[in-house]
Design an enzyme around this catalytic site. Structure first.
Site, PDB file in Angstrom:
ATOM      1  N   ASP A   6     -11.424  -6.046 -16.087  1.00  0.00           N
ATOM      2  CA  ASP A   6     -11.651  -7.098 -17.078  1.00  0.00           C
ATOM      3  C   ASP A   6     -10.294  -7.547 -17.601  1.00  0.00           C
ATOM      4  O   ASP A   6      -9.577  -6.776 -18.246  1.00  0.00           O
ATOM      5  CB  ASP A   6     -12.527  -6.549 -18.216  1.00  0.00           C
TER       6      ASP A   6
ATOM      7  N   HIS B  59       0.825  -1.212   0.000  1.00  0.00           N
ATOM      8  CA  HIS B  59       0.000   0.000   0.000  1.00  0.00           C
ATOM      9  C   HIS B  59       0.858   1.260   0.000  1.00  0.00           C
ATOM     10  O   HIS B  59       0.388   2.337  -0.401  1.00  0.00           O
ATOM     11  CB  HIS B  59      -0.930  -0.010   1.211  1.00  0.00           C
TER      12      HIS B  59
END
Length: 454
Positions: free
Chosen positions: A383, A165
């Site tokens: 996707d 992160h």
């Protein structure tokens, strides 16, 4: 099969390092002063479930993704490097080009066996991710991204990542994954070119914060918290569909009903229910903390393609007694005011200044309910060539939680609490959504829980 009873063991291959597919610069790149705050020194997991697709028949998803990763790392070459720590605990990326950790696996389980509604904690997440889940970890001198592609018996697959992160936030990793998809599909370069520009979120010299930053300040009597380190916690997800949201909206005064967002409404309601469930004393200060994206500021815009941390934290504060006995609309007003306080174009600059002056501390969590809103993020819309995922989002949750988009226009709110508090929280939610509660404008169960301590 119920998802809660699901059990399997993934057959993992040997880990490998996927390096950039072409030459990349060898250099040191400084992280921003927002990037290297202590609270972000961990690996955030994101997990995606994909069904098989007729147009992809015969393609191995692990091979396709490995190829896309290698190509994307040419453009996002810092992700293939390693973090180093300079004097003063300042983090920099050593762009070594060593690569990211990659594992391919197989599991004798079908996608349907994970249940009708996937959300954190994802069943058997430990079999679908490379690393054990943790809120803290050593981040220096190790890969910055861990990837596991798990092929399922039904022809679908699971794509699990764990990313440091300190290097990226949710929009940043989504941008990178979009590049993986595009380059795996044959594009020569990503449609959004990555931009480093971390200096835009560095502290000034000398640092001079011009706003108050309670997110890095302890609550009074912080040790008097109801949540203890190492305490057993249970997980449960609460779905708020259009009907539940409409019921809550009816509890607001007329002037607020049309203007109150779903985030504000559910945050206010869950904060009240959670506070009452934990049984804080009426005079205890309690907080609601939420993540705000610093992108899109008119006077201090970050460039398109920036993939570093551009998040700040807003804080609403009150006492447990006031929170749980005032109408729901009052709680919404507290969060609206907190959001307005951090909306200034130069607020992120002030955060960077405060972090450096205070030694890059963790944000404070005692008696705090922390929420990240993912409903407007495109994190769940990655996707990889097999269509939109059945689920895309966090693999697990902790005492901090998320608002996750659900089918049918609803929002899922995962909750993690001690067993005794979870029972109370669930009861408070039911009472707060009851027709009688809606007519009164407050939850009788929530009010009773806090009044019992008065």
């Amino acid at each position: 099969m119920a998802a809660s009873s699901l059990a399997f063991v993934a057959r993992r291959g040997e880990p490998e390092l996927v390096a950039p597919a072409g030459p990349t610069p060898r250099e040191l790149k400084r992280l921003s002063d927002l990037d290297d705050q202590e609270s972000l020194r961990f690996y955030r997991s994101v997990i995606y479930f994909y069904r098989s697709h007729p147009s992809r028949s015969g393609l191995d998803p692990a091979r396709v993704i490995r190829h896309g990763l290698a190509a994307a790392l040419v453009h996002y070459y810092p992700i293939a490097g390693r973090l180093r720590e300079l004097p003063g605990r300042k983090l920099v990326v050593d762009c070594t080009g060593e690569g990211v950790w990659f594992v391919e696996a197989d599991a004798d389980v079908s996608l349907d066996e994970f249940g009708d509604t996937l959300c954190p904690p994802v069943p058997c997440a430990g079999e679908l991710l490379c690393l054990p889940e943790s809120n803290s970890a050593v981040v220096v001198n190790r890969p910055l991204l861990y990837v596991q592609v798990t092929r399922l018996r039904c022809g679908g697959f699971v794509f699990g990542i764990q990313v440091c992160h300190s290097l990226v936030d949710a929009p940043g990793i989504t941008q990178f994954l979009q590049a993986v998809r595009e380059l795996a599909g044959g594009m020569e370069a990503p449609s959004v070119r990555p931009v480093w520009a971390r200096e835009l979120l560095d502290a000034r010299d000398p640092p001079r914060p011009n706003y108050h930053h309670p997110e890095y300040e302890l609550v009074p009597n912080a040790a008097n918290d109801k949540l203890r380190p190492g305490e057993q916690l249970v997980h449960r997800a609460f779905l708020f569909g259009p009907e539940e949201i409409a019921s809550l909206r009816e509890q607001l005064p007329p002037r607020m009903k049309a203007r109150c967002s779903r985030f504000l409404l559910l945050s206010a309601f869950a904060w009240r229910c959670r506070t009452a469930a934990l049984g804080y004393e009426p005079g205890d200060e309690v907080r609601f903390m939420f993540v705000m994206n610093a992108r899109g500021k008119r006077d201090r815009p970050l460039p398109e393609g920036f993939y570093g941390n551009a998040l700040t934290f807003g804080v609403a504060r009150t006492t447990a007694g006031e929170l749980c006995t005032e109408p729901l609309g009052r709680t919404v007003e507290l969060i609206v005011a907190a959001r307005a306080r951090i909306a200034a174009d130069d607020y992120a600059q002030s955060v960077a200044d405060a972090l450096v002056l205070r030694g890059r501390p963790r944000f404070m969590t005692a008696r705090t309910y922390l929420v990240t809103d993912l409903t407007k993020s495109n994190l769940h819309e990655v996707d990889l060539g097999w269509g939109m995922p059945v689920y895309g989002g966090p693999a697990t949750t902790t005492l901090a939680t998320f608002h996750i988009p659900a089918t049918g226009g609803g929002i899922t709110v995962p909750m993690c609490l001690p067993p005794w508090a979870m029972e109370r929280f669930a009861a408070n939610v039911c009472a707060g959504l009851s027709p009688a509660s809606s007519r009164r404008g407050r939850s009788s169960s929530v009010e009773s829980a806090i009044l019992s301590n008065l």
